[in-house]
Design an enzyme around this catalytic site. Structure first.
Site, mmCIF file in Angstrom:
data_model
loop_
_atom_site.group_PDB
_atom_site.id
_atom_site.type_symbol
_atom_site.label_atom_id
_atom_site.label_comp_id
_atom_site.label_asym_id
_atom_site.label_seq_id
_atom_site.Cartn_x
_atom_site.Cartn_y
_atom_site.Cartn_z
ATOM 1 N N HIS A 84 0.832 -1.314 -0.010
ATOM 2 C CA HIS A 84 -0.099 -0.002 -0.011
ATOM 3 C C HIS A 84 0.999 1.156 -0.088
ATOM 4 O O HIS A 84 1.977 1.170 0.595
ATOM 5 C CB HIS A 84 -0.886 0.026 1.076
ATOM 6 N N ASP A 163 -14.050 4.237 6.997
ATOM 7 C CA ASP A 163 -13.103 4.786 6.272
ATOM 8 C C ASP A 163 -13.292 5.068 5.083
ATOM 9 O O ASP A 163 -13.117 6.056 4.600
ATOM 10 C CB ASP A 163 -11.737 3.690 6.455
ATOM 11 N N ARG A 170 -12.496 13.561 4.097
ATOM 12 C CA ARG A 170 -11.257 14.237 4.315
ATOM 13 C C ARG A 170 -11.049 14.709 2.929
ATOM 14 O O ARG A 170 -10.128 15.745 3.038
ATOM 15 C CB ARG A 170 -10.234 13.206 4.724
ATOM 16 N N SER A 185 -6.313 5.070 8.455
ATOM 17 C CA SER A 185 -6.952 4.632 7.415
ATOM 18 C C SER A 185 -6.310 3.692 6.737
ATOM 19 O O SER A 185 -6.961 2.511 6.008
ATOM 20 C CB SER A 185 -7.016 5.937 6.538
ATOM 21 N N LYS A 189 -7.632 -0.675 6.582
ATOM 22 C CA LYS A 189 -8.072 -1.626 5.520
ATOM 23 C C LYS A 189 -7.062 -2.691 5.435
ATOM 24 O O LYS A 189 -7.599 -3.789 4.886
ATOM 25 C CB LYS A 189 -7.612 -0.690 4.396
HETATM 26 N N1 URA Z 1 -4.103 6.327 1.918
HETATM 27 C C1 URA Z 1 -5.117 5.806 2.457
HETATM 28 O O1 URA Z 1 -5.873 4.741 2.397
HETATM 29 N N2 URA Z 1 -5.540 6.632 3.556
HETATM 30 C C2 URA Z 1 -5.088 7.846 3.684
HETATM 31 O O2 URA Z 1 -5.660 8.606 4.582
HETATM 32 C C3 URA Z 1 -4.047 8.376 2.870
HETATM 33 C C4 URA Z 1 -3.642 7.475 1.795
#
Ligand code: URA
Length: 432
Positions: A84, A163, A170, A185, A189
């Protein structure tokens, strides 16, 4: 029963909030009982006051509990690895890493996000491929990972729904670049998605949410701790985002560049990051190999064509056309030319990202449609020598007017000097 306005006020005043109250706020928001505007105010209070490690853990845990969790490893009978990125400009890494790692025999099942602020999202990029769907049921997602080796889909509505709501909120309330919110966040996930080992690409610099190596290290450390608390292995790569990654910025343009890279014809900085991420993912996998062997296998998958074959099977499995000729193309392509001879000493990532956003490649408000064809291709990157009139970049636009505006914006992103800037590779540090 919490009183959201009172909780916002206490955070605004710098108080550390108890975990159960944070959980009530987040779970109430996910159920639709607490409105967007109160969460927006809460996020802004967190921007100014921060969160302790305990608060960040409570937030992450509540986000996970807002929905179901997935046991992909159990379903596949394999150790599951995931990657990620914290988000950057021109970051199409997942789209190249996925097929290379899968071609090396390690299944990749990934839930990705949409664009946030001036940064693009993997899902938006994938949706520029005609026919491709990112909306798979969990059963179809698992079946595709088992049969093809790779699936990249949108977060299902029931996986970390808090989220999903918060991410969109956001994006349009200037509350993206906040360390505990980014950490929770991402990690909520990754943990809910069932990854056993995670490679996190933490972007650093002008185009990243973390502007300095120090802030990026703090974010990496926060995510590492959240992962550890949940029993997951985490490796963080801190990588340069002072200039856009690779050349292409914009959805379809980035797909074409990711595909070039899977074929072994990608830009050098992007190729380096992709192969490094692949090597680390393969070393964390159940293949029982080290990073050097992972790197060798990743390079072989690219040069031998198995990564390309996997890319094509993956895109077809999700209903898409893998032929790059099928990607949408912008009707207007304008050059950005060098006003003088010199060396590119700076190429501002945010300025290029915002230029692409204004061309229509990203969203201004929650739910906006995206123009997949438009964007910017940076032909000259930091350190390149150019002559007066040479092409620095190309702007791909819907019309002449928006194109001309973007040309001026991209030109302003370039600084030309007489001395070569100090060079460094894309990988700045590793936190593990
Ligand atoms: N990527 C994400 O999944 N969440 C964030 O808050 C910023 C980047």
């Amino acid at each position: 029963m919490i009183h959201p306005a009172e909780l916002i006020e206490r955070k605004r005043n710098g108080e550390e909030l108890p975990g159960d109250e944070i959980a009530e706020l987040i779970l109430g928001y996910a159920r639709g009982e607490i409105p967007d505007y109160q969460l927006a105010a809460f996020c802004m209070a967190v921007y100014f006051r921060g969160m302790t490690a305990a608060e960040t853990y409570a937030l992450t845990d509540a986000m996970i509990r807002s929905g179901r969790t997935l046991d992909l490893g159990g379903a596949l009978g394999r150790k599951v690895v995931d990657k990620h990125s914290t988000g950057g400009v021109g970051d199409k890494t997942t789209i190249a890493v996925g097929p290379i790692v899968a071609a090396c025999g390690v299944p990749v099942g990934k839930m990705s996000g949409r664009g946030l602020g001036h940064t693009g999202g993997t899902l938006d990029k994938l949706e520029s491929i005609p026919g491709l769907s990112v909306d798979l049921s969990v059963d179809d997602f698992v079946a595709q990972v088992r049969e093809v080796g790779l699936a990249i889909v949108g977060q299902t509505d029931d996986l970390v729904p808090a989220d999903k709501q918060l991410y969109g909120l956001r994006d349009v309330t200037a509350t993206v670049d906040i360390l505990p919110l980014i950490a929770s966040s991402i990690m909520s996930k990754k943990i809910a998605g069932g990854a056993d080992a995670i490679v996190l690409d933490v972007k650093v610099g002008d185009g990243a949410f973390m502007k300095t190596l120090e802030d990026a290290r703090a974010l990496a450390q926060a995510m590492l701790e959240l992962g550890e608390q949940a029993g997951r292995e985490v490796v963080c790569l801190l990588t340069d985002m002072d200039q856009p990654l690779g050349a292409a910025v914009g959805n379809a343009l980035e797909i074409a560049e990711a595909l070039d890279t899977v074929r072994g014809e990608g830009p050098p900085d992007f190729t380096e990051l992709v192969l490094d991420a692949c090597a680390r993912l393969l070393a964390l996998s159940d293949l029982g190999i080290d990073e050097a062997e992972g790197r060798r296998r990743a390079e072989d998958a690219v040069s031998g064509g198995s990564a390309l074959e996997l890319y094509e099977r993956w895109i077809r499995a999700q209903g898409g056309d893998p032929d790059p000729e099928a990607l949408p193309q912008a009707p207007v392509v304008l050059p950005v030319t060098a006003p003088r001879a010199g060396t590119v000493t700076r190429l501002g990532a945010v300025a290029v990202g915002v230029a692409a956003l204004h061309l229509g490649a990203g969203r201004r408000t929650k739910g906006d449609a995206i123009d997949h064809a438009v964007g910017v291709v940076c032909r000259a990157k930091r350190g390149a020598r150019v002559g007066a009139g040479d092409v620095l970049a190309e702007v791909h636009a819907r019309d002449e007017a928006s194109g001309a505006e973007a040309v001026a914006a991209v030109l302003a992103a370039y600084e030309l000097g007489d001395e070569a800037p100090r060079e460094h590779g894309i990988l700045l540090d590793v936190v593990a």
